[in-house]
Design a protein around this motif. Structure first.
Motif, PDB file in Angstrom:
ATOM      1  N   VAL A 190       0.646  -1.270  -0.119  1.00  0.00           N
ATOM      2  CA  VAL A 190       0.260  -0.055  -0.225  1.00  0.00           C
ATOM      3  C   VAL A 190       0.898   1.106  -0.183  1.00  0.00           C
ATOM      4  O   VAL A 190       0.075   2.485   0.018  1.00  0.00           O
ATOM      5  CB  VAL A 190      -0.530  -0.065   1.437  1.00  0.00           C
ATOM      6  CG1 VAL A 190      -1.730  -1.252   1.228  1.00  0.00           C
ATOM      7  CG2 VAL A 190      -0.088  -0.350   2.453  1.00  0.00           C
ATOM      8  N   PHE A 191       2.106   1.334  -0.005  1.00  0.00           N
ATOM      9  CA  PHE A 191       3.147   2.149   0.062  1.00  0.00           C
ATOM     10  C   PHE A 191       3.571   1.969  -1.417  1.00  0.00           C
ATOM     11  O   PHE A 191       4.688   3.030  -1.451  1.00  0.00           O
ATOM     12  CB  PHE A 191       4.061   1.927   1.677  1.00  0.00           C
ATOM     13  CG  PHE A 191       3.764   2.240   1.998  1.00  0.00           C
ATOM     14  CD1 PHE A 191       3.276   3.797   3.321  1.00  0.00           C
ATOM     15  CD2 PHE A 191       3.527   1.223   3.766  1.00  0.00           C
ATOM     16  CE1 PHE A 191       2.419   3.491   4.129  1.00  0.00           C
ATOM     17  CE2 PHE A 191       2.826   1.452   4.420  1.00  0.00           C
ATOM     18  CZ  PHE A 191       2.313   2.623   5.196  1.00  0.00           C
ATOM     19  N   GLY A 192       3.072   1.343  -2.439  1.00  0.00           N
ATOM     20  CA  GLY A 192       3.371   1.359  -3.535  1.00  0.00           C
ATOM     21  C   GLY A 192       2.315   1.945  -4.225  1.00  0.00           C
ATOM     22  O   GLY A 192       2.188   2.475  -3.785  1.00  0.00           O
ATOM     23  N   THR A 193       2.597   1.688  -5.489  1.00  0.00           N
ATOM     24  CA  THR A 193       1.993   2.572  -6.563  1.00  0.00           C
ATOM     25  C   THR A 193       0.966   1.306  -7.322  1.00  0.00           C
ATOM     26  O   THR A 193      -0.073   2.036  -8.148  1.00  0.00           O
ATOM     27  CB  THR A 193       2.395   3.478  -8.078  1.00  0.00           C
ATOM     28  OG1 THR A 193       3.097   2.408  -8.587  1.00  0.00           O
ATOM     29  CG2 THR A 193       3.138   4.500  -7.441  1.00  0.00           C
ATOM     30  N   SER A 194       0.601   0.550  -6.952  1.00  0.00           N
ATOM     31  CA  SER A 194      -0.474  -0.593  -7.183  1.00  0.00           C
ATOM     32  C   SER A 194      -1.839  -0.884  -7.087  1.00  0.00           C
ATOM     33  O   SER A 194      -1.925  -1.293  -7.550  1.00  0.00           O
ATOM     34  CB  SER A 194       0.088  -2.232  -7.334  1.00  0.00           C
ATOM     35  OG  SER A 194       0.495  -2.501  -6.017  1.00  0.00           O
ATOM     36  N   HIS A 195      -2.000   0.156  -6.547  1.00  0.00           N
ATOM     37  CA  HIS A 195      -3.712  -0.078  -5.859  1.00  0.00           C
ATOM     38  C   HIS A 195      -4.335   0.785  -6.111  1.00  0.00           C
ATOM     39  O   HIS A 195      -5.137   1.103  -5.494  1.00  0.00           O
ATOM     40  CB  HIS A 195      -2.873  -0.229  -4.452  1.00  0.00           C
ATOM     41  CG  HIS A 195      -2.401  -1.773  -3.929  1.00  0.00           C
ATOM     42  ND1 HIS A 195      -3.097  -2.995  -4.688  1.00  0.00           N
ATOM     43  CD2 HIS A 195      -1.562  -1.804  -2.726  1.00  0.00           C
ATOM     44  CE1 HIS A 195      -2.555  -4.528  -3.673  1.00  0.00           C
ATOM     45  NE2 HIS A 195      -1.953  -3.373  -3.105  1.00  0.00           N
ATOM     46  N   THR A 196      -3.650   1.676  -6.742  1.00  0.00           N
ATOM     47  CA  THR A 196      -3.821   3.403  -7.155  1.00  0.00           C
ATOM     48  C   THR A 196      -5.714   3.017  -7.910  1.00  0.00           C
ATOM     49  O   THR A 196      -6.208   1.640  -8.304  1.00  0.00           O
ATOM     50  CB  THR A 196      -3.538   4.514  -7.497  1.00  0.00           C
ATOM     51  OG1 THR A 196      -2.848   3.140  -9.131  1.00  0.00           O
ATOM     52  CG2 THR A 196      -2.200   4.568  -7.235  1.00  0.00           C
ATOM     53  N   ALA A 197      -6.628   4.039  -7.845  1.00  0.00           N
ATOM     54  CA  ALA A 197      -8.065   3.728  -8.250  1.00  0.00           C
ATOM     55  C   ALA A 197      -8.035   3.875 -10.003  1.00  0.00           C
ATOM     56  O   ALA A 197      -7.288   4.049 -10.492  1.00  0.00           O
ATOM     57  CB  ALA A 197      -8.738   4.954  -7.621  1.00  0.00           C
ATOM     58  N   GLU A 198      -9.415   3.302 -10.098  1.00  0.00           N
ATOM     59  CA  GLU A 198      -8.527   2.934 -12.234  1.00  0.00           C
ATOM     60  C   GLU A 198      -8.661   4.765 -12.439  1.00  0.00           C
ATOM     61  O   GLU A 198     -10.013   5.692 -11.690  1.00  0.00           O
ATOM     62  CB  GLU A 198     -10.340   2.561 -11.869  1.00  0.00           C
ATOM     63  CG  GLU A 198     -10.025   2.076 -13.892  1.00  0.00           C
ATOM     64  CD  GLU A 198     -11.172   1.489 -13.814  1.00  0.00           C
ATOM     65  OE1 GLU A 198     -11.710   0.760 -15.186  1.00  0.00           O
ATOM     66  OE2 GLU A 198     -12.216   0.697 -12.926  1.00  0.00           O
ATOM     67  N   GLY A 199      -8.479   4.212 -13.656  1.00  0.00           N
ATOM     68  CA  GLY A 199      -7.992   5.925 -14.539  1.00  0.00           C
ATOM     69  C   GLY A 199      -7.136   6.915 -13.404  1.00  0.00           C
ATOM     70  O   GLY A 199      -7.880   8.061 -14.351  1.00  0.00           O
ATOM     71  N   HIS A 200      -6.743   6.394 -12.293  1.00  0.00           N
ATOM     72  CA  HIS A 200      -5.974   7.053 -11.437  1.00  0.00           C
ATOM     73  C   HIS A 200      -4.574   6.424 -11.362  1.00  0.00           C
ATOM     74  O   HIS A 200      -4.310   6.312 -10.503  1.00  0.00           O
ATOM     75  CB  HIS A 200      -6.601   7.553 -10.889  1.00  0.00           C
ATOM     76  CG  HIS A 200      -7.511   8.708 -10.642  1.00  0.00           C
ATOM     77  ND1 HIS A 200      -7.233   9.995 -11.582  1.00  0.00           N
ATOM     78  CD2 HIS A 200      -8.436   8.420 -10.857  1.00  0.00           C
ATOM     79  CE1 HIS A 200      -8.130  10.592 -11.812  1.00  0.00           C
ATOM     80  NE2 HIS A 200      -9.284   9.668 -10.952  1.00  0.00           N
TER      81      HIS A 200
END
Length: 491
Positions: A190-200
């Motif tokens: 969660v301290f990475g970028t793999s779980h960002t919201a769709e479209g962002h």
């Protein structure tokens, strides 16, 4: 007024603990965790903990600047004094003019939240209680805050300390419970970028989430106006401002991490401020009666925040009145409690008028968003100016103490961090994640504009007729004997 009839604010009345919690409660940690930070989840998704961490680092730049200025310029005027000495007395006046205006509105904002949070919750538990009967709670909160302010800084600061400890403790315990219940789902991803919201996706989602999260840090500077009432003010102010920003920032990181891993990072984009996918909703569904403590912590947070910001507005108004650029009655001090009683009374009237006028004129939620937009827009603008003032002060007046990192790099980074937040708060679509404001929330811009135009007109009169009074906004009274800190007649 003589020193005998108006002795000034009470010296050495509070220590580091109370001053620290003045800033902590002004940040409203429980309310921020439950109702502010989740707005970033729509962009950062399960990577919201990284967004919060980015926002923490960004806010520490400005917190460092304010802490440096507070150490050298301990004054009730705080940001007005810093801007006056670091840039120009005219800018100091305008900063104070805007700052006292919005800080006087913050209690109204929080009292509205108190009302529209309490009434629906009581209705949900007892259907006989009207869901729209919000105003008695707001009025009761206003009375409590006015009484705390009337009895002086010791009463209000200690009251805020107790409230702050409770709200932080409840959410810390809840966070630990969430982490424990998450079990094997705990992950540093969660301290990475793999779980960002769709479209962002990627860093763009993290950045968008951090911009919304930055707004939850507003208030860390609230200790500064209590400088003249604090023990060892030069050291205490610096520790309180930095300590509040760092400790509550880490608190935000921990609580956001806990809910992200418990709720599920890949579904966290749907997390919000109400319903099942919210802090109270999760507490109700999975932790029994613990939701009552969460609810009480949020209610507690609204009162504590209103109390802290009432201290800010009354002390800033006192300082500007003492300088002669605000009406003199704001300098009236209660002979026993040493509280700025006129400021407290005016604060009470302003809060009630804004709460009842806007709350009934629109509805409490709409009124909340309108006031929030006005407040955040001005406060972030003040942060940007104070960053510039830090550079100016140490280059012009304390060149021997100038540090290129603390007094140049950090202010520039602080400005860079808050400009996107300012555009977001004002609804200026400079980024694709910013939405334009719609009426009546869009009226915030004209409201701020009219107030600042009035300030410019007042400034023009002061420059023409009373130029000496502007210089008084940068005066440091703490180094003078207490009996000499009362307002003096000026032409």
């Amino acid at each position: 007024m003589s020193g005998e009839t108006n002795p000034g604010l009470r010296r050495d009345a509070i220590g580091l603990r109370e001053v620290l919690f003045q800033s902590i409660t002004a940040m409203a940690p429980a309310a921020a965790v439950a109702a502010s930070i989740p707005s970033g989840a729509a962009f950062a998704g399960g990577s919201l903990p990284l967004s919060v961490l980015v926002a923490l680092v960004a806010c520490l730049f400005t917190a460092s600047c304010i802490a440096e200025l507070a150490r050298h310029l301990p004054a009730a005027g705080s940001v007005a004094t810093y801007s006056s000495q670091g840039l120009h007395p005219a800018i100091g006046f305008l900063v104070g003019w805007g700052y006292v205006f919005v800080e006087a509105l913050v209690p109204a904002l929080l009292l509205l939240q108190l009302g529209f949070t309490t009434a629906p919750t009581l209705h949900r538990q007892w259907s006989s209680y009207p869901a729209d009967l919000w105003w008695p709670w707001a009025v009761a909160g206003a009375v409590i805050i006015a009484l705390a302010g009337f009895f002086g800084v010791r009463a209000s600061a200690r009251f805020g300390t107790v409230l702050g400890l409770f709200e932080v403790a409840v959410f810390l315990v809840f966070a630990v419970m969430l982490i424990a219940k998450a079990g094997d789902a705990n992950t540093l991803s969660v301290f990475g970028t793999s779980h960002t919201a769709e479209g962002h996706s990627g860093l763009s989602g993290v950045f968008a989430g951090s911009v919304y999260t930055v707004l939850a840090f507003a208030g860390f500077e609230a200790a500064a106006p209590l400088a003249e009432e604090a023990k060892d003010a030069r050291r205490t102010m610096r520790r309180a401002v930095l300590g509040a920003a760092l400790s509550i920032g880490l608190f935000y990181v921990l609580t956001t991490y806990a809910m992200s891993v418990y709720f599920g990072p890949d579904t966290f984009a749907g997390f919000g401020v109400s319903g099942d996918a919210s802090w109270e909703g999760v507490a109700r569904a999975s932790f029994g009666l613990f939701w009552v403590l969460v609810f009480l912590a949020v209610v507690n947070s609204t009162i504590a925040n209103a109390n802290a910001c009432s201290n800010v507005s009354t002390r800033t108004a006192f300082a500007l009145g003492r300088a002669g650029v605000f009406p003199r009655p704001f300098t009236r001090i209660h002979p026993r409690h040493r509280s700025p009683v006129v400021g407290v009374a005016v604060q009470f009237v302003v809060a009630l008028a804004a709460v009842l006028g806007l709350g009934f004129g629109y509805d409490p939620v709409t009124a909340f968003y309108l006031l929030a937009t006005v407040i955040v827009t001005v406060v972030i603008g003040v942060y940007i100016v104070v960053n510039l003032a830090c550079v100016g002060y140490f280059l012009r007046r304390r060149r021997d103490s100038f540090n290129p990192v603390l007094h140049l790099l950090f202010p520039l980074l602080g400005i860079a961090a808050f400009v996107p937040a300012l555009l977001t708060a004002a609804g200026i679509p400079a980024f694709d994640f910013v939405s334009e404001l719609t009426p009546p929330v869009s009226y915030a811009g004209p409201v701020v504009g009219v107030w600042m135009v009035i300030g410019i007109l007042v400034l023009a009169v002061l420059v023409r007729r009373h130029p000496g009074r502007l210089a008084e906004t940068g005066r440091i009274h703490l180094d003078e004997p207490e009996e000499n800190t009362s307002p003096r007649p000026r032409p």
